[in-house]
Design a protein around this motif. Structure first.
Motif, PDB file in Angstrom:
ATOM      1  N   UNK A 144      27.815  22.312  52.414  1.00 54.29           N
ATOM      2  CA  UNK A 144      27.826  22.991  51.124  1.00 54.29           C
ATOM      3  C   UNK A 144      27.777  24.490  51.284  1.00 54.29           C
ATOM      4  N   UNK A 145      28.475  24.970  52.299  1.00 54.55           N
ATOM      5  CA  UNK A 145      28.330  26.380  52.679  1.00 54.55           C
ATOM      6  C   UNK A 145      29.646  27.156  52.611  1.00 54.55           C
ATOM      7  N   UNK A 146      30.753  26.531  53.015  1.00 51.67           N
ATOM      8  CA  UNK A 146      31.999  27.286  53.149  1.00 51.67           C
ATOM      9  C   UNK A 146      33.191  26.609  52.468  1.00 51.67           C
ATOM     10  N   UNK A 147      33.600  25.428  52.962  1.00 52.10           N
ATOM     11  CA  UNK A 147      34.788  24.780  52.407  1.00 52.10           C
ATOM     12  C   UNK A 147      34.617  24.443  50.930  1.00 52.10           C
ATOM     13  N   UNK A 148      33.536  23.745  50.595  1.00 51.60           N
ATOM     14  CA  UNK A 148      33.311  23.376  49.190  1.00 51.60           C
ATOM     15  C   UNK A 148      32.966  24.598  48.349  1.00 51.60           C
ATOM     16  N   UNK A 149      32.286  25.577  48.935  1.00 51.95           N
ATOM     17  CA  UNK A 149      31.988  26.817  48.203  1.00 51.95           C
ATOM     18  C   UNK A 149      33.269  27.546  47.840  1.00 51.95           C
ATOM     19  N   UNK A 150      34.273  27.476  48.708  1.00 52.21           N
ATOM     20  CA  UNK A 150      35.554  28.107  48.416  1.00 52.21           C
ATOM     21  C   UNK A 150      36.175  27.498  47.156  1.00 52.21           C
ATOM     22  N   UNK A 151      36.115  26.174  47.015  1.00 55.55           N
ATOM     23  CA  UNK A 151      36.650  25.537  45.815  1.00 55.55           C
ATOM     24  C   UNK A 151      35.856  25.936  44.582  1.00 55.55           C
ATOM     25  N   UNK A 152      34.535  26.053  44.725  1.00 53.25           N
ATOM     26  CA  UNK A 152      33.719  26.511  43.596  1.00 53.25           C
ATOM     27  C   UNK A 152      34.113  27.921  43.183  1.00 53.25           C
ATOM     28  N   UNK A 153      34.387  28.780  44.150  1.00 48.68           N
ATOM     29  CA  UNK A 153      34.798  30.154  43.840  1.00 48.68           C
ATOM     30  C   UNK A 153      36.121  30.165  43.081  1.00 48.68           C
ATOM     31  N   UNK A 154      37.041  29.307  43.483  1.00 45.34           N
ATOM     32  CA  UNK A 154      38.321  29.195  42.773  1.00 45.34           C
ATOM     33  C   UNK A 154      38.078  28.729  41.337  1.00 45.34           C
ATOM     34  N   UNK A 155      37.211  27.729  41.173  1.00 39.61           N
ATOM     35  CA  UNK A 155      36.902  27.218  39.842  1.00 39.61           C
ATOM     36  C   UNK A 155      36.347  28.322  38.944  1.00 39.61           C
ATOM     37  N   UNK A 156      35.389  29.067  39.452  1.00 38.82           N
ATOM     38  CA  UNK A 156      34.788  30.147  38.668  1.00 38.82           C
ATOM     39  C   UNK A 156      35.829  31.189  38.282  1.00 38.82           C
ATOM     40  N   UNK A 157      36.690  31.532  39.229  1.00 40.00           N
ATOM     41  CA  UNK A 157      37.698  32.569  38.982  1.00 40.00           C
ATOM     42  C   UNK A 157      38.715  32.129  37.941  1.00 40.00           C
ATOM     43  N   UNK A 158      39.023  30.851  37.933  1.00 38.54           N
ATOM     44  CA  UNK A 158      40.044  30.344  37.008  1.00 38.54           C
ATOM     45  C   UNK A 158      39.495  30.055  35.610  1.00 38.54           C
ATOM     46  N   UNK A 159      38.246  29.587  35.528  1.00 42.85           N
ATOM     47  CA  UNK A 159      37.819  28.984  34.264  1.00 42.85           C
ATOM     48  C   UNK A 159      36.529  29.530  33.648  1.00 42.85           C
ATOM     49  N   UNK A 160      35.829  30.414  34.336  1.00 45.34           N
ATOM     50  CA  UNK A 160      34.507  30.826  33.838  1.00 45.34           C
ATOM     51  C   UNK A 160      34.461  32.333  33.612  1.00 45.34           C
ATOM     52  N   UNK A 161      33.900  32.740  32.465  1.00 45.46           N
ATOM     53  CA  UNK A 161      33.747  34.155  32.152  1.00 45.46           C
ATOM     54  C   UNK A 161      32.488  34.722  32.794  1.00 45.46           C
ATOM     55  N   UNK A 162      32.634  35.881  33.369  1.00 47.35           N
ATOM     56  CA  UNK A 162      31.481  36.625  33.878  1.00 47.35           C
ATOM     57  C   UNK A 162      30.750  37.218  32.675  1.00 47.35           C
ATOM     58  N   UNK A 163      29.478  36.870  32.453  1.00 41.68           N
ATOM     59  CA  UNK A 163      28.779  37.364  31.257  1.00 41.68           C
ATOM     60  C   UNK A 163      28.626  38.882  31.238  1.00 41.68           C
ATOM     61  N   UNK A 164      28.728  39.515  32.385  1.00 44.18           N
ATOM     62  CA  UNK A 164      28.601  40.975  32.440  1.00 44.18           C
ATOM     63  C   UNK A 164      29.870  41.665  31.975  1.00 44.18           C
ATOM     64  N   UNK A 165      31.027  41.165  32.424  1.00 44.30           N
ATOM     65  CA  UNK A 165      32.303  41.815  32.097  1.00 44.30           C
ATOM     66  C   UNK A 165      33.005  41.186  30.906  1.00 44.30           C
ATOM     67  N   UNK A 166      32.559  39.955  30.532  1.00 48.96           N
ATOM     68  CA  UNK A 166      33.218  39.196  29.466  1.00 48.96           C
ATOM     69  C   UNK A 166      34.664  38.844  29.828  1.00 48.96           C
ATOM     70  N   UNK A 167      34.977  38.894  31.092  1.00 52.38           N
ATOM     71  CA  UNK A 167      36.289  38.500  31.613  1.00 52.38           C
ATOM     72  C   UNK A 167      36.080  37.401  32.655  1.00 52.38           C
ATOM     73  N   UNK A 168      37.174  36.712  33.010  1.00 51.09           N
ATOM     74  CA  UNK A 168      37.055  35.717  34.071  1.00 51.09           C
ATOM     75  C   UNK A 168      36.539  36.386  35.348  1.00 51.09           C
ATOM     76  N   UNK A 169      35.731  35.654  36.104  1.00 51.85           N
ATOM     77  CA  UNK A 169      35.237  36.173  37.372  1.00 51.85           C
ATOM     78  C   UNK A 169      36.389  36.588  38.278  1.00 51.85           C
ATOM     79  N   UNK A 170      36.258  37.715  38.942  1.00 44.18           N
ATOM     80  CA  UNK A 170      37.140  38.018  40.060  1.00 44.18           C
ATOM     81  C   UNK A 170      36.628  37.204  41.248  1.00 44.18           C
ATOM     82  N   UNK A 171      37.443  37.080  42.280  1.00 45.06           N
ATOM     83  CA  UNK A 171      36.998  36.298  43.436  1.00 45.06           C
ATOM     84  C   UNK A 171      35.751  36.898  44.095  1.00 45.06           C
ATOM     85  N   UNK A 172      35.672  38.214  44.323  1.00 45.96           N
ATOM     86  CA  UNK A 172      34.431  38.760  44.893  1.00 45.96           C
ATOM     87  C   UNK A 172      33.213  38.521  43.995  1.00 45.96           C
TER      88      UNK A 172
END
Length: 207
Positions: A144-172
């Motif tokens: 639960x450190x790298x491969x699966x975390x990479x998919x989670x990062x993709x999910x966040x970037x595609x579908x979840x808003x960053x509450x600070x920016x009110x925009x979709x998360x960037x990958x970083x």
């Protein structure tokens, strides 16, 4: 040192470290959990056995209204088949099916940045469909450190808003969010580049 010894030592190192320091199954978002490969039994008996039960109970306790509906395994097929692990048996897709929990496999070699982009995209969309339907997703690789975390990062970037920016998360931003939720997350340069390529492909498909 044989591949089996290296793989087993790596797994036990992560199990023991996480058992001592923090939960093996971390909630990233309501309905999205990231953690280690589920084990069915080990030579250490009850110490690490039956983690499928622990996962189900942890999700039930954390999100009572979002039962576990999907397991996403980002591993090599022989990892799920328990090959290359000494004295450890993994929870199989058939075990999850017997519990009426769906399972999807994204084949990805450990310590690599080589994966079928279409399979990743399909898995990400299944994750969204499951979460949107009010169920939870448990995604794992070995640790639960790298491969699966990479998919989670993709999910966040595609579908979840960053509450600070009110925009979709960037990958970083997504990776930083993941590290705050699960401190052992480590997405190195090759996986970062791979994730960005898959994100770009998903955005093109959605246009």
């Amino acid at each position: 040192m044989s591949c089996s010894i290296v793989r087993t030592c790596s797994l036990w190192f992560n199990f023991i470290r996480q058992k001592i320091d923090w939960d093996k199954h971390n909630q990233i978002l309501p309905g999205l959990f990231l953690g280690v490969i589920p084990t069915k039994s080990t030579f250490a008996g009850k110490f690490f056995s039956n983690t499928s039960y622990a996962i189900i109970q942890n999700i039930k306790h954390t999100n009572p209204d979002k039962p576990l509906g999907l397991i996403v395994s980002v591993v090599e097929p022989d990892e799920l088949a328990s090959k290359g692990f000494l004295g450890i048996t993994m929870v199989s897709p058939l075990d999850w099916k017997a519990k009426n929990i769906k399972h999807t496999l994204v084949e990805m070699r450990d310590f690599s940045a080589d994966v079928d982009h279409k399979k990743v995209i399909t898995a990400i969309l299944k994750m969204k469909e499951t979460i949107d339907a009010g169920e939870s997703v448990y995604i794992h690789c070995k640790a639960g450190r790298s491969r699966s975390a990479m998919l989670c990062a993709i999910y966040l970037t595609m579908f979840v808003d960053n509450p600070t920016t009110q925009q979709k998360y960037t990958l970083p931003e997504a990776i930083l969010f993941l590290k705050n939720a699960r401190k052992q997350v480590l997405i190195q340069r090759k996986k970062f580049i791979l994730a960005q390529k898959i994100i770009d492909e998903m955005k093109q498909l959605s246009e």
